[in-house]
Structures are given as structure tokens and as C-alpha cells.
Design a protein around this motif. Structure first.
Motif, PDB file in Angstrom:
ATOM      1  N   SER A 103      64.074  73.482  28.143  1.00 13.09           N
ATOM      2  CA  SER A 103      64.548  72.745  29.315  1.00 13.09           C
ATOM      3  C   SER A 103      65.780  73.408  29.911  1.00 13.09           C
ATOM      4  N   ALA A 104      66.686  73.899  29.065  1.00 17.22           N
ATOM      5  CA  ALA A 104      67.877  74.595  29.562  1.00 17.22           C
ATOM      6  C   ALA A 104      67.498  75.910  30.236  1.00 17.22           C
ATOM      7  N   ALA A 105      66.549  76.635  29.667  1.00 16.09           N
ATOM      8  CA  ALA A 105      66.112  77.891  30.274  1.00 16.09           C
ATOM      9  C   ALA A 105      65.458  77.642  31.627  1.00 16.09           C
ATOM     10  N   GLY A 111      68.179  77.784  39.040  1.00 14.26           N
ATOM     11  CA  GLY A 111      69.365  78.189  39.795  1.00 14.26           C
ATOM     12  C   GLY A 111      69.236  79.597  40.334  1.00 14.26           C
ATOM     13  N   ALA A 112      68.722  80.516  39.513  1.00 14.96           N
ATOM     14  CA  ALA A 112      68.551  81.895  39.974  1.00 14.96           C
ATOM     15  C   ALA A 112      67.552  81.970  41.124  1.00 14.96           C
ATOM     16  N   LYS A 216      60.179  83.931  37.168  1.00 16.70           N
ATOM     17  CA  LYS A 216      60.937  83.516  35.985  1.00 16.70           C
ATOM     18  C   LYS A 216      61.022  81.994  35.897  1.00 16.70           C
ATOM     19  N   LEU A 217      61.188  81.348  37.044  1.00 14.95           N
ATOM     20  CA  LEU A 217      61.236  79.889  37.040  1.00 14.95           C
ATOM     21  C   LEU A 217      59.887  79.307  36.613  1.00 14.95           C
ATOM     22  N   ALA A 222      56.473  76.652  32.704  1.00 15.10           N
ATOM     23  CA  ALA A 222      55.235  76.651  31.921  1.00 15.10           C
ATOM     24  C   ALA A 222      55.531  76.467  30.438  1.00 15.10           C
ATOM     25  N   LEU A 223      56.524  77.178  29.932  1.00 12.94           N
ATOM     26  CA  LEU A 223      56.903  77.015  28.528  1.00 12.94           C
ATOM     27  C   LEU A 223      57.351  75.589  28.245  1.00 12.94           C
ATOM     28  N   LEU A 224      58.057  75.009  29.195  1.00  8.36           N
ATOM     29  CA  LEU A 224      58.494  73.627  29.014  1.00  8.36           C
ATOM     30  C   LEU A 224      57.300  72.674  29.036  1.00  8.36           C
ATOM     31  N   SER A 225      56.311  72.957  29.892  1.00  5.77           N
ATOM     32  CA  SER A 225      55.132  72.077  29.962  1.00  5.77           C
ATOM     33  C   SER A 225      54.271  72.179  28.711  1.00  5.77           C
ATOM     34  N   TYR A 226      54.329  73.333  28.017  1.00  4.93           N
ATOM     35  CA  TYR A 226      53.534  73.486  26.795  1.00  4.93           C
ATOM     36  C   TYR A 226      53.998  72.541  25.686  1.00  4.93           C
TER      37      TYR A 226
END
Length: 469
Positions: A103-105, A111-112, A216-217, A222-226
Motif C-alpha cells: 500500500s505504501a509503494a 505521487g510520481a 509503475k503506479l 496490481a501487487l496491492l490488488s493481489y
């Protein structure tokens, strides 16, 4: 022993031997004159009706859909929202994995991406137009300077030709003209390059930075949704091996979901039977513990043979409303492959010496004499057999006792044991009913209580005094 006694003994022995020899001879004569006993058989009439070819096979039950859900990331299980045996819907949240770092990533990459988007808007909306306008102004300025130097050089050249201007001033004007022309050419090339290549490259650079940030976002999201494990199908949770806090791995299923609203029974049949089957054929599914067979239909007939068993795989699909058919169990399927209407049908037990599509039957005439007859057979389903030719409806054939029965044998038709027992039971019941309910003509016993009250006994009206005269 005297000669007389010896002669009597010899005479007795001869008489006995003669009697022994005579008895078999007289017995043979009586046997020849005795009538041959009738052979007891069972028979049935050939009837006209429908008969179907049934293909029977053993099948394994499978769910209509199944999903072994394996996580795409390695993370501890934070929480389970379902238990084993629970019914779930498509898209329902089943479990949640630990996701604070992801979630932090995702927030950092968001932001980027916003920065890259702002830079792209600035480049497209402000920087590039400003550079283009500056280049156009430089071209105009240099063009005007070139024109002024050209006029100055031309005037000095006329004066030099008239002798009114020294050579030094003409050379100075020529140098200034050359510098103005060079400045104009540089400004023109810069503008042309900016319009042709520089502007496009600047747009590509800004767009590339924006796309990279967006990628990147998306990866972080996607990683967060996994970490959210959702059901891809509707069904029941059949397996949940882990507990909250344990590590979920990408190499093992975390949850298993099965859709058993419908099931598929997979079976293997010989190629000869598979040639008779078609998609949509009606099927009866029998399972141990279920009294009434369940209906189904053939959904697939494999176009290829199984190389290991040289059989053809077939699939039977059936609705499983009450979840009576459980995946993994063995069931018996009966497929109606072919139906012939108004066929001549006899019991299969009447066929003798069957070979391919021919057989023999023992047909009874009006005198109860059995005659052997060759017939051509068609569909046989184990209980009944179709007769294509050689027999007419209504003719009686021997169903029990035909094997080894000689042609033109006098027979006696007996009823099956089950029917005989049934008739005997009916007769016994009738006798019991007759005894239990006497007819009107029958008289009641004389010593019944009612007769004693209503009817006097013989002589009861006369009084006996015991005295004479």
C-alpha cells in the motif's frame, strides 16, 4: 446229497436264471409302449413395441467448474472471510493478505505519476509553444538584419564604383552582410529543426516519463490488488488448508471453489458403442444411495481414442439441484443410443445359439410342440431382443428350457415360479376370506348365545314331571 435232491437244486437254479433274464425283457417292452413324458418349459409371446439400445458404463463425477485459487505473491494471511463448505458468489472477497508495504509503494508511485503528468502538461502547454515562438522571432529578427545589411552593402557598392567611398568601407559592409546572412540561416535551421524534430522529441520525452510513471503506479496497484483473494466463479468452498497468520505461497492453492450446480460424468466406452452415441442423447445416472436415477444428456463424445485404453471418452452433463451428485464419486450411466419403434420384441432368454445377428428360437404351435427356427436379431438390451425377421407378433417362444431342447418336442408350458407363488397366495387369501365371512345360507352354531336366548331347545316347551301317566 442224493441224486434226486441235486437234480431239484439244479432245476431251481435254472428257473431262477430264466426269471432273471425274462424280467428285463418284459420291462423293455413296457418302456417302449409307455408314452414319452412332456418337457416342462416357460414361454412368452412375441410382442410389437419400442426397444432401445442401451450403452452402460461406469463414470466418475466432476464439477461443471472448479478453481484452485493460488496467490500471486508470497505474504501472510491477514484474514479469511469464508469457511469450508460455504457458498460464494463470483467476485466475492474470500481472503486478505498482509499488504501494508504494498500500500505504501502504491502511494509513492501515485505521487510520481502525478508529477510526471504535471510535467507533461507543462511541456505541452507552455515550454514547447514558448520555444517555438522564440525561434520564430529569432528568424524574423535575423531576416530583418539581413535585409538591412543587404541594402547598406548595395548603397556602398554604388558609391565605391563612383569613387566616392573608400574600399575599406565597402569591405566592412560585405562582412556585416555575411554575418547577418549566417545568423538568419542559423535561426531558420533552428526553427525548422524545432518544428520537425525537436518538438516531437520533446513530446516523446514528456510522454515517456508520464507512461513510465503510470506503469509503475499500475504495477504497485496490481501487487496491492493481489492481496485481495476473490472468487472467479460461483460455487462452494471445498478446501481451505491454511489459518490466518500462516504464509500463503505462490506454489500451493490457498482456496478451492467448485461449482456443483451441474456436474459432468466422465466415462470410457468401446469404440463400437461410441459410434452410436451423439451429443444430446438422453442418459440415466444411477448412484449408490440414491433410489431414483437422475437424468442427463451427452455433452461430449471425444473425437479421438484414448491411447492407453483404446476407448472413447464421453461426458454426460446433468443438473445437480440437491447436490446429490458429489465430485469424485463413481456412478453408473445408461445411455439410450438407439430406439426402434413398433419392433417385434421377445425376451432375450429365448435366444439360443446366438451368433452375431442370428440366433435360434423354439416356437410353439397349437399342439404345444416346439419347433426350432432361425431368426435375425437387432437391438439387444439385456432383457429384450429385437427380431428383424423369422418371427411374427403373437407367436409363442420358449423362454426357459429351450437350451438343448430337440426339435418337434412335445412340451408343457408352466408359469414362472413368481407367478405361481402369487396365484397360490391369492387362493389362500380367498380361502381365508371365505372362512372369515360365512354366507347367508350357512347356519350359525346351535350353541351360540343368541340362539340360546331366542330359540328353545327341542322339548323345552314340555315339562318333564318324571311321573307315569
Amino acid at each position: 446229497m442224493s441224486q434226486r435232491k441235486l437234480g431239484l437244486v439244479r432245476s431251481g437254479v435254472l428257473v431262477a436264471l430264466a426269471a432273471v433274464v425274462y424280467l428285463p425283457l418284459t420291462g423293455c417292452g413296457k418302456a417302449e409302449k409307455a408314452e414319452v413324458a412332456e418337457v416342462a418349459v416357460q414361454a412368452a409371446a412375441a410382442v410389437q413395441g419400442d426397444i432401445s439400445r442401451i450403452v452402460n458404463a461406469e463414470a466418475i463425477i466432476f464439477p461443471i467448474a472448479q478453481s484452485a485459487i493460488t496467490p500471486k505473491i508470497n505474504a501472510p494471511v491477514k484474514k479469511f472471510y469464508v469457511t469450508r463448505g460455504q457458498r460464494v458468489q463470483e467476485g466475492q472477497l474470500l481472503a486478505l493478505l498482509e499488504n501494508r508495504d504494498l500500500s505504501a509503494a502504491a502511494m509513492d508511485n501515485k505521487g510520481a505519476f502525478e508529477q510526471a503528468e504535471a510535467a507533461y502538461s507543462t511541456n505541452v502547454g507552455a515550454t514547447l509553444p514558448e520555444e517555438s515562438a522564440k525561434a520564430e522571432l529569432d528568424v524574423q529578427t535575423s531576416r530583418q538584419e539581413l535585409d538591412a545589411q543587404q541594402k547598406l552593402y548595395s548603397s556602398r557598392e554604388d558609391l565605391f564604383k563612383q569613387g566616392a567611398l573608400p574600399r575599406k568601407d565597402l569591405d566592412s559592409a560585405a562582412v556585416a552582410l555575411a554575418q547577418a546572412r549566417s545568423a538568419y540561416n542559423i535561426a531558420k535551421k533552428h526553427l525548422d529543426g524545432l518544428n520537425a524534430i525537436g518538438k516531437q522529441n520533446a513530446l516523446r520525452s514528456a510522454s515517456g516519463q508520464l507512461t513510465s510513471a503510470k506503469g509503475k503506479l499500475m504495477n504497485a496497484e496490481a501487487l496491492l490488488s493481489y492481496t485481495e483473494i476473490r472468487s472467479p466463479i460461483a460455487g462452494f468452498i471445498t478446501d481451505r488448508p491454511l489459518y490466518p497468520g500462516e504464509m500463503a505461497s505462490t506454489t500451493a492453492p490457498l482456496l478451492t471453489v467448485m461449482d456443483i450446480s451441474q456436474v459432468i460424468a466422465k466415462a470410457h466406452v468401446p469404440q463400437s458403442d461410441a459410434l452410436l452415441l451423439h451429443k444430446g442423447d438422453k442418459v440415466s445416472i444411477t448412484l449408490s444411495g440414491i433410489e431414483k436415477p437422475l437424468p442427463g444428456k451427452v455433452s461430449l463424445v471425444s473425437p479421438a481414442l484414448d491411447p492407453n485404453s483404446t476407448t472413447v471418452e464421453i461426458w454426460v452433463q446433468a443438473v445437480n439441484q440437491d447436490q446429490q451428485l458429489r465430485p469424485g464419486t463413481t456412478a453408473q450411466i445408461s445411455i439410450t443410443a438407439q430406439t426402434v419403434k413398433d419392433a417385434v420384441v421377445i425376451p432375450s432368454t429365448a435366444l439360443v445359439n446366438a451368433k452375431e445377428d442370428t440366433a435360434q428360437v423354439m416356437v410353439l404351435d397349437d399342439q404345444s410342440v416346439a419347433h426350432s427356427r432361425e431368426v435375425k436379431t437387432g437391438i439387444q438390451n439385456g432383457k429384450e431382443a429385437q427380431i428383424i425377421s423369422g418371427l411374427k407378433p403373437g407367436e409363442n417362444v420358449v423362454t426357459e428350457g429351450a437350451y438343448g431342447l430337440p426339435d418337434k418336442t412335445k412340451v408343457k408350458v408352466e408359469k414362472p415360479a413368481s407367478e405361481a407363488k402369487g396365484e397360490a397366495a391369492d387362493k389362500e387369501d380367498a380361502k381365508d376370506d371365505a372362512k372369515a365371512s360365512p354366507s347367508k345360507d350357512e347356519k350359525a352354531p346351535p350353541d351360540s348365545a343368541d340362539d340360546k336366548k331366542t330359540k328353545p331347545e327341542n322339548g323345552a316347551g314340555k315339562k318333564s314331571t318324571g311321573k307315569k301317566g
